[in-house]
Write a protein that holds these residues in place. Structure first.
Motif, short mmCIF file in Angstrom:
data_model
loop_
_atom_site.label_atom_id
_atom_site.label_comp_id
_atom_site.label_asym_id
_atom_site.label_seq_id
_atom_site.Cartn_x
_atom_site.Cartn_y
_atom_site.Cartn_z
N ILE A 151 57.24 92.30 3.91
CA ILE A 151 58.26 91.32 4.29
C ILE A 151 57.62 90.11 4.97
N LEU A 152 56.63 90.37 5.83
CA LEU A 152 55.97 89.27 6.53
C LEU A 152 55.22 88.35 5.57
N ALA A 153 54.44 88.92 4.66
CA ALA A 153 53.67 88.11 3.73
C ALA A 153 54.58 87.29 2.82
N ALA A 154 55.67 87.91 2.35
CA ALA A 154 56.60 87.18 1.49
C ALA A 154 57.29 86.05 2.23
N ASN A 155 57.57 86.26 3.51
CA ASN A 155 58.21 85.22 4.32
C ASN A 155 57.23 84.10 4.66
N LYS A 156 56.01 84.47 5.04
CA LYS A 156 55.00 83.48 5.41
C LYS A 156 54.60 82.60 4.24
N LEU A 157 54.73 83.12 3.02
CA LEU A 157 54.41 82.32 1.84
C LEU A 157 55.15 80.99 1.89
N HIS A 158 56.43 81.04 2.22
CA HIS A 158 57.24 79.82 2.23
C HIS A 158 57.00 79.00 3.49
N GLY A 173 66.57 91.50 -6.14
CA GLY A 173 65.15 91.83 -6.20
C GLY A 173 64.89 92.99 -7.13
N GLN A 174 63.59 93.20 -7.42
CA GLN A 174 63.19 94.24 -8.37
C GLN A 174 64.09 94.17 -9.61
N ARG A 175 64.23 92.97 -10.12
CA ARG A 175 65.25 92.68 -11.14
C ARG A 175 65.06 93.42 -12.44
N THR A 176 63.81 93.68 -12.82
CA THR A 176 63.58 94.25 -14.15
C THR A 176 63.25 95.73 -14.12
N TRP A 196 59.70 87.63 -1.82
CA TRP A 196 60.59 88.02 -0.73
C TRP A 196 61.74 88.88 -1.24
N ARG A 197 62.30 88.50 -2.38
CA ARG A 197 63.42 89.29 -2.93
C ARG A 197 62.96 90.71 -3.26
#
Length: 413
Positions: free
Chosen positions: A353-360, A215-218, A378-379
């Motif tokens: 974390i919740l919003a990123a998880n609920k997206l899927h 995550g936060q790759r760049t 999520w990452r």
């Protein structure tokens, strides 16, 4: 001249130091927020592609810093807008909703400016604030991967006449790769923490792009190595002094991190709504023709919206409390600011974390396809929220409320 940056597989160009940057001058809080929206709209266009390809945002950062947003905390007495902490958090949230990697990069830059405000001499303030208003960027070389914990520095900053010698190695050096100057944390021979500011292209200083997180790759939050680096005394700040009296410096750093997480959540929620409206299918038992008519999906979007609004309100409250603490930095007011920021950070961590998880969950299996790269939310949330563990925020909040125990005074509170 182009400075080359080491990487395991190839060399990458860093900033062109012979070309002086140029930044607009932002003069008010309203102008800062309006500018942030304009910059964010540009950053959002290729954010998913940059993450997928680990493409470093050199051009994007130049646009970001030339907008004047990296200088908005410079006090009015030194030519800046001196915007409120509320505005800083809002700007960081707006940018991070578009691309949280880019949103994180100025975090240490902003904290160095606050340390300069608190501990710098008048000569240092005029010089470095002036540089920032021109468009120069500070990167960070603070944390160390091999020390016992984040507050211990094996890096040394030792006085030698009218200069300091620096030796050590850093990791999690967000912003260093893209910086004109790098702010290096280390201990003197008495164990006191200092910040030394060195040009990115200084002899004895190297940046290694070995950031491999999912995550936060760049952010390029890799390594910085100092070998017999020499820095003049005029470029060294006594960072320890900021914690010998009550100040907003520690909670300010945490406020920026909370704003990044709020931005991640906001971006994830926006993409959830867009994906459910365009691509998701209703569940077989719903009796509906579209996913956006599914009653349980509607309810979940409502729940996320409530939690998002609550986190944003707590972030705004934390910023206002910090503004009070900066104006009147008593022990009690700074304690209250630290706790307010801790509360905001707990809330923004949970919603990110919740919003990123609920997206899927709400988008369905289709939302996991590589072509959409929606897993980046999520990452990013999972990676960035590991910064300053929220379990300790809950502890300090509870200990203050229940037992009246002040939170520790350091850069991570």
């Amino acid at each position: 001249m182009t400075i080359l940056v080491e990487r395991a597989d190839r060399a990458l160009p860093g900033p062109e130091f012979q070309v002086a940057p140029k930044a607009q001058l932002i003069r008010s809080d309203a102008e800062a927020i309006d500018t942030a929206h304009k910059v964010a709209a540009e950053l959002a266009l290729e954010a998913a592609a940059r993450d997928r390809e680990r493409r470093l945002p050199l051009t994007e950062l130049d646009r970001f810093s030339s907008s004047g947003l990296w200088g908005v905390t410079v006090p009015k007495a030194y030519g800046g807008a001196g915007v409120s902490f509320v505005t800083v958090a809002e700007v960081v949230k707006i940018i991070s909703a578009a691309d949280p990697s880019v949103g994180q990069i100025p975090q240490s830059h902003l904290r160095v400016l606050d340390l300069l405000r608190l501990t710098g001499s008048e000569e240092q303030k005029h010089f470095w604030f002036g540089k920032v208003l021109q468009g120069y960027r500070f990167g960070n070389a603070v944390s160390e991967a091999k020390s016992k914990h984040t507050g211990i520095f094996e890096t040394t900053i030792i006085p030698d006449g009218d200069a300091y010698h620096i030796n050590g190695q850093k990791f999690y050096a967000t912003g260093a790769l893209f910086a004109h100057y790098i702010a290096i944390a280390g201990a003197d021979d008495l164990g006191r923490a200092h910040i030394a500011i060195a040009p990115r292209d200084a002899d004895g200083l190297s940046v290694v792009d070995d950031w491999s997180s999912f995550g936060q790759r760049t952010t390029a939050s890799g390594s910085v190595v100092m070998r017999n680096l020499r820095v003049p005394a005029s470029a060294v700040l006594p960072a320890y002094a900021a914690y010998q009296f009550p100040s907003a410096n520690g909670p300010f750093a945490q406020l920026v991190h909370a704003a990044i997480d709020a931005g991640i959540a906001k971006g994830a929620l926006a993409d959830t709504v867009a994906f459910v409206r365009q691509y998701a299918r209703p569940w077989i038992d719903s009796g509906q023709n579209h996913a956006y008519e599914d009653q349980f999906t509607i309810s979940q979007i409502g729940d996320l919206s409530v939690k998002m609004h609550a986190a944003e309100a707590l972030l705004d409250r934390a910023g206002r409390t910090l503004d009070f603490a900066a104006a009147e930095p008593t022990d009690k007011i700074v304690d209250e600011a630290s706790i307010a920021v801790a509360i905001a950070k707990a809330a923004t961590t949970e919603i990110a974390i919740l919003a990123a998880n609920k997206l899927h969950e709400l988008g369905g299996t289709r939302s996991t396809l590589a072509q959409y790269n929606l897993d980046r939310h999520w990452r990013n949330a999972r990676t960035h929220t590991l910064h300053d563990p929220v379990r300790w925020k809950y502890f300090h909040i509870g200990n203050y409320v229940l037992n009246g125990v002040s939170p520790p005074r350091h850069p991570w509170n």
